[in-house]
Write a protein that holds these residues in place. Sequence first.
Motif, PDB file in Angstrom:
ATOM      1  N   VAL A  28      54.955  -8.934   3.507  1.00  0.00           N
ATOM      2  CA  VAL A  28      55.136  -7.503   3.760  1.00  0.00           C
ATOM      3  C   VAL A  28      54.768  -6.701   2.513  1.00  0.00           C
ATOM      4  O   VAL A  28      54.070  -5.688   2.581  1.00  0.00           O
ATOM      5  CB  VAL A  28      56.589  -7.195   4.190  1.00  0.00           C
ATOM      6  CG1 VAL A  28      56.813  -5.701   4.294  1.00  0.00           C
ATOM      7  CG2 VAL A  28      56.902  -7.861   5.523  1.00  0.00           C
ATOM      8  N   LEU A  29      55.204  -7.214   1.355  1.00  0.00           N
ATOM      9  CA  LEU A  29      54.910  -6.527   0.094  1.00  0.00           C
ATOM     10  C   LEU A  29      53.399  -6.385  -0.102  1.00  0.00           C
ATOM     11  O   LEU A  29      52.885  -5.286  -0.352  1.00  0.00           O
ATOM     12  CB  LEU A  29      55.521  -7.330  -1.059  1.00  0.00           C
ATOM     13  CG  LEU A  29      55.173  -6.862  -2.471  1.00  0.00           C
ATOM     14  CD1 LEU A  29      55.805  -5.514  -2.742  1.00  0.00           C
ATOM     15  CD2 LEU A  29      55.640  -7.874  -3.511  1.00  0.00           C
ATOM     16  N   VAL A  30      52.696  -7.498   0.042  1.00  0.00           N
ATOM     17  CA  VAL A  30      51.249  -7.468  -0.186  1.00  0.00           C
ATOM     18  C   VAL A  30      50.577  -6.552   0.826  1.00  0.00           C
ATOM     19  O   VAL A  30      49.705  -5.758   0.477  1.00  0.00           O
ATOM     20  CB  VAL A  30      50.660  -8.895  -0.114  1.00  0.00           C
ATOM     21  CG1 VAL A  30      49.146  -8.845  -0.107  1.00  0.00           C
ATOM     22  CG2 VAL A  30      51.145  -9.715  -1.280  1.00  0.00           C
ATOM     23  N   PHE A  31      51.004  -6.623   2.080  1.00  0.00           N
ATOM     24  CA  PHE A  31      50.333  -5.804   3.101  1.00  0.00           C
ATOM     25  C   PHE A  31      50.570  -4.315   2.866  1.00  0.00           C
ATOM     26  O   PHE A  31      49.648  -3.512   2.937  1.00  0.00           O
ATOM     27  CB  PHE A  31      50.787  -6.188   4.512  1.00  0.00           C
ATOM     28  CG  PHE A  31      50.069  -5.413   5.575  1.00  0.00           C
ATOM     29  CD1 PHE A  31      48.734  -5.666   5.851  1.00  0.00           C
ATOM     30  CD2 PHE A  31      50.706  -4.402   6.273  1.00  0.00           C
ATOM     31  CE1 PHE A  31      48.051  -4.941   6.799  1.00  0.00           C
ATOM     32  CE2 PHE A  31      50.031  -3.672   7.238  1.00  0.00           C
ATOM     33  CZ  PHE A  31      48.703  -3.946   7.503  1.00  0.00           C
ATOM     34  N   THR A  32      51.813  -3.948   2.561  1.00  0.00           N
ATOM     35  CA  THR A  32      52.082  -2.507   2.434  1.00  0.00           C
ATOM     36  C   THR A  32      51.379  -1.917   1.207  1.00  0.00           C
ATOM     37  O   THR A  32      50.880  -0.805   1.254  1.00  0.00           O
ATOM     38  CB  THR A  32      53.587  -2.197   2.361  1.00  0.00           C
ATOM     39  OG1 THR A  32      54.172  -3.042   1.387  1.00  0.00           O
ATOM     40  CG2 THR A  32      54.265  -2.414   3.683  1.00  0.00           C
ATOM     41  N   VAL A  33      51.328  -2.687   0.116  1.00  0.00           N
ATOM     42  CA  VAL A  33      50.734  -2.106  -1.092  1.00  0.00           C
ATOM     43  C   VAL A  33      49.205  -2.181  -1.056  1.00  0.00           C
ATOM     44  O   VAL A  33      48.525  -1.228  -1.426  1.00  0.00           O
ATOM     45  CB  VAL A  33      51.281  -2.790  -2.367  1.00  0.00           C
ATOM     46  CG1 VAL A  33      50.586  -2.239  -3.605  1.00  0.00           C
ATOM     47  CG2 VAL A  33      52.778  -2.576  -2.468  1.00  0.00           C
ATOM     48  N   THR A  34      48.661  -3.316  -0.619  1.00  0.00           N
ATOM     49  CA  THR A  34      47.202  -3.490  -0.752  1.00  0.00           C
ATOM     50  C   THR A  34      46.467  -3.539   0.584  1.00  0.00           C
ATOM     51  O   THR A  34      45.241  -3.602   0.586  1.00  0.00           O
ATOM     52  CB  THR A  34      46.884  -4.804  -1.488  1.00  0.00           C
ATOM     53  OG1 THR A  34      47.364  -5.880  -0.697  1.00  0.00           O
ATOM     54  CG2 THR A  34      47.517  -4.840  -2.851  1.00  0.00           C
ATOM     55  N   PRO A 242      45.620   1.915  -8.671  1.00  0.00           N
ATOM     56  CA  PRO A 242      45.720   0.983  -7.544  1.00  0.00           C
ATOM     57  C   PRO A 242      45.395  -0.445  -7.955  1.00  0.00           C
ATOM     58  O   PRO A 242      45.956  -1.393  -7.414  1.00  0.00           O
ATOM     59  CB  PRO A 242      44.701   1.518  -6.536  1.00  0.00           C
ATOM     60  CG  PRO A 242      43.877   2.522  -7.252  1.00  0.00           C
ATOM     61  CD  PRO A 242      44.618   2.957  -8.452  1.00  0.00           C
ATOM     62  N   GLU A 243      44.505  -0.597  -8.963  1.00  0.00           N
ATOM     63  CA  GLU A 243      44.183  -1.952  -9.428  1.00  0.00           C
ATOM     64  C   GLU A 243      45.423  -2.607 -10.021  1.00  0.00           C
ATOM     65  O   GLU A 243      45.726  -3.762  -9.765  1.00  0.00           O
ATOM     66  CB  GLU A 243      43.074  -1.929 -10.487  1.00  0.00           C
ATOM     67  CG  GLU A 243      41.700  -1.605  -9.945  1.00  0.00           C
ATOM     68  CD  GLU A 243      41.421  -0.116  -9.931  1.00  0.00           C
ATOM     69  OE1 GLU A 243      42.094   0.618 -10.688  1.00  0.00           O
ATOM     70  OE2 GLU A 243      40.555   0.315  -9.148  1.00  0.00           O
ATOM     71  N   PHE A 244      46.143  -1.783 -10.828  1.00  0.00           N
ATOM     72  CA  PHE A 244      47.341  -2.317 -11.458  1.00  0.00           C
ATOM     73  C   PHE A 244      48.377  -2.674 -10.391  1.00  0.00           C
ATOM     74  O   PHE A 244      48.986  -3.742 -10.420  1.00  0.00           O
ATOM     75  CB  PHE A 244      47.920  -1.295 -12.440  1.00  0.00           C
ATOM     76  CG  PHE A 244      49.246  -1.697 -12.996  1.00  0.00           C
ATOM     77  CD1 PHE A 244      49.318  -2.696 -13.957  1.00  0.00           C
ATOM     78  CD2 PHE A 244      50.414  -1.123 -12.543  1.00  0.00           C
ATOM     79  CE1 PHE A 244      50.544  -3.099 -14.456  1.00  0.00           C
ATOM     80  CE2 PHE A 244      51.650  -1.521 -13.041  1.00  0.00           C
ATOM     81  CZ  PHE A 244      51.707  -2.509 -13.995  1.00  0.00           C
ATOM     82  N   ALA A 245      48.558  -1.758  -9.433  1.00  0.00           N
ATOM     83  CA  ALA A 245      49.538  -2.015  -8.370  1.00  0.00           C
ATOM     84  C   ALA A 245      49.170  -3.290  -7.622  1.00  0.00           C
ATOM     85  O   ALA A 245      50.037  -4.112  -7.313  1.00  0.00           O
ATOM     86  CB  ALA A 245      49.599  -0.826  -7.419  1.00  0.00           C
ATOM     87  N   GLY A 246      47.865  -3.462  -7.346  1.00  0.00           N
ATOM     88  CA  GLY A 246      47.419  -4.654  -6.622  1.00  0.00           C
ATOM     89  C   GLY A 246      47.716  -5.913  -7.402  1.00  0.00           C
ATOM     90  O   GLY A 246      48.259  -6.887  -6.869  1.00  0.00           O
ATOM     91  N   ALA A 247      47.376  -5.896  -8.697  1.00  0.00           N
ATOM     92  CA  ALA A 247      47.576  -7.098  -9.509  1.00  0.00           C
ATOM     93  C   ALA A 247      49.062  -7.424  -9.614  1.00  0.00           C
ATOM     94  O   ALA A 247      49.471  -8.582  -9.486  1.00  0.00           O
ATOM     95  CB  ALA A 247      46.966  -6.892 -10.891  1.00  0.00           C
ATOM     96  N   LEU A 248      49.885  -6.400  -9.815  1.00  0.00           N
ATOM     97  CA  LEU A 248      51.325  -6.626  -9.936  1.00  0.00           C
ATOM     98  C   LEU A 248      51.895  -7.189  -8.628  1.00  0.00           C
ATOM     99  O   LEU A 248      52.700  -8.117  -8.621  1.00  0.00           O
ATOM    100  CB  LEU A 248      52.017  -5.303 -10.290  1.00  0.00           C
ATOM    101  CG  LEU A 248      53.529  -5.352 -10.481  1.00  0.00           C
ATOM    102  CD1 LEU A 248      53.893  -6.339 -11.580  1.00  0.00           C
ATOM    103  CD2 LEU A 248      54.077  -3.975 -10.826  1.00  0.00           C
TER     104      LEU A 248
END
Lengths: 345, 586
Positions: A28-34, A242-248
């Motif tokens: 869920v985390l990965v889907f909602t953010v990225t 968004p790159e940082f958010a994705g990597a985190l």
Amino acid sequence: MDLTIAALLAQDGITNGAIYALLALALVLVFTVTRVIFVPSGEFVAWGTLTLAGLQLGKASGIVGLLVGMAVLAGLMETWRCVRAGELARLPRALALWCAVPLAVAAVLWFAAPMGFPLLVQVLLTLAAVTALGPLLYRVAYQPLAEASVLVLLIVSVALHFTMLGFGLWFFGAEGSRTPAFTSASFTVAGINVSVQSLLVVGTSLALIGALALFFGRTLYGKALRATAVNRAGARLCGISPEFAGALTFALAALLCGFCGVLIGPITTVYYDSGFLISLKGFVGAIIGGLASYPIAAAGSLLVGLIESFSSFWASAFKEVIVFTLIIPVLLWRSLRTHHHEDEE
Amino acid sequence: MGLQRIALAILLLLLAAVPVVAPAFWVTLANYIGLYSMVALGLVLLTGVAGQTSFGQAAFVGIGAYTSAYLTTRYALSPWITLVIGVAFTCAVALFLGFITLRMRGHYLPLATIAWGISLYYVFGNLEALGGHTGMSGIPALSLGGIELKDERRYFYLIWLLTLAALWTTRNLLDSRPGRAVRALKGGLDMVEAFGVDAARLKIVVFVYAAVLACISGWLYAHLQRFVNPTPFGINQGIEYLFMAVVGGAGSVWGAVVGATLITLMKEWLQDLLPVLLGRQGNFELVVFGLLMVLILQFARDGVWPWIARFVPRAAVKPVPDAEPLPARPRAVGNGPLLEVKQARKQFGGLVAVDNLSFDIHAGEIVGLIGPNGAGKSTTFALISGALPLTSGEVRLRGESIGSRPPYEIARRGLGRTFQHVKLIGAMSVLDNVAIGAYLRGSSGVVRAALKLDRAEEARVRAEAARAVARVGLSGHMHDAAGSLALGQQRIVEIARALASDPALLLLDEPAAGLRYLEKQELARLLRALRDEGMTILLVEHDMDFVMGLTDRLVVMDFGEKLAEGKPADIQRNPAVREAYLGGVA
């Protein structure tokens, strides 16, 4: 079926369900953010178990080589990006983050493997290795496509699942592994045997879920991720990259998957290709929560664990069929109560 | 005969020669390429064109294969009967899966098909009646007109005949009434719904079509191998089919054939090469396929076909011959107003965007809806067009309540609209975009379109679209890609598309935005002419000169409520309106 067996099955179901819940949260985390449907999460789980099993035998598996390879690739991509944008001043920091950190993890893993450290240290090493892989995967495979449609990202996910499956076979071989139990202790409550190992799994899951809740509720980085999940463009305007958010996000998700792998290792034998089925059960949980709600996803995963455990008693050959068919009534229910005007992407 | 036809004829001749001249190994490969192409073709339509995807196509192949295997060996039915049964069974499953996933927006179909693909694999593997993991053997060979197709070289012709037929029908389908709507689904979902397309239904139809192709491929496979086991119908194969479509180029029917050929040949080659390189046995070609896929999506998202297509001669653009007009909507309306908005209210959480709004529009009027930013004009528009459901109140078109109905039902009752943010399908020609507007005036379905039985109606639709394009003065751009036009021209194309739907009420959302002065005058002249022919128009517009000169009546909104209503000259003098616009200084 008498009460003892039912209690045993329930205990099994809750233990597995707790692991699926961690996975569902990661998904869920990965889907909602990225907007990535994180299909290769299963490989992260399997690699968690298999890396730990390798360390038990004093071997640093091929994951070291992969970390090195991906760190080099990520470094090249960052260099290319900085050169093209004329921002050479940013290069040292980028290289430290994308090359030095994963290379350090790989080096530590390589030197620590033959030393026969205690189990807990090996667990930490495993988690470090798997976690380092997460952001690298995002940087190399997903970030260049960050603006693509969910469908394209999903196809990339499936392709990566395939690739990691092949690498897994290459690194760990076709034989399955089990890791030693953290404890073999057990006690009896009201005539029912409860293993401490199960309690440990459930306890770890709860602790991780609590830690995540604190992270998202109390820390700036956690809030930044939530903001990105709600509105990517808006978050970007507030200075959240968004790159940082994705990597985190991928680091967090990989860490959660690594935990799943470490926790599931003593319960079942894990093969290089076991991850996919495990992650799909997390997906069923996540879909029950509409890929959006954390608590419903966690509850759904618990349900998946219970159904799996009870159906393995009654119809073990069809246990996978029963678990996956579960998503049909879920989807039907969601579909019937859906409004016409849900937003596209 | 055009160059394209010559190229096609040469290709067919080469194909026909394969079983005659090629060694057995290559005939086998060519047979598999045909079988895979058919499945990939369904995915081209579903993924590349309609923007949905399935990882469970291998399971549909499995249904086709196992149905025939079971019924021919157990009950000695003719394979031709079992084909029909298999297709019917496939349709039922696909309809069900489509119904529960495709009515929702989002990405439930791919996830559901992964689960479905895995489940069916375990069902095949665990049912004793289907031979379990060892599979079923002794499946009879096909025979056709007394000739038994036991020989692979003969079977080749059957496989490729059906594959080419599938290519033909899919191509026909894409160039038709339902096909235009399918091509617009990805990126134009709201738009096609506004012209009467039930998008969810159409997506389900496409999914069923793809599943049927997969089922036929499975049936062919079972009678070619004359043995089935669960392995080729598992989720990995399902994913490989998707790879074929994406690698080949999911935007074109030929991409399916190219992709199936490339992946099949590569797999053959890699399976020999990689174990030698790595010193180990295993499915290592997966690594290469996976990486290849990621690279293709990162650097050449349209796959390999567009590169090949550059060397294929293009067919010349055909002129649009005139044809009998499509039946027009009766203009007579009776006595009452054409559109009635009664106490309409829309609330978003605590925010009331439109409150207690009532106004009427009579046939043959041009009415302007104006108001300061945030007055609720766009929300009102969305309530009338069905893009948003009403919280309370009523909207009636020609006496019929349309409030809270889905847009495609409102379109059927005679509402045509344009969008504030232009919604054209950039890669489609202006003519095709405008023809989408005439969707409800035709009736050809998927089957007629696939078999090319829709040509008479299609000619009338195209002629109608061409007239609408000419009407707005863009005949010179008829065959250009809509995305290549300037923004102002694109707005005009939107009007042409709405005209093609022969609306009773035309809803224009800021039609003059982005137009130059002369273009605006041209537009005003066109709208007046339409009104004089009996068209009724409601428009939202910010350009006051344009509005004052054009409209018969104005409705002014402020803070979600109606502030004033009347002739443009009266509105200009209205003190409340002046205060709302100028802040009370005047």
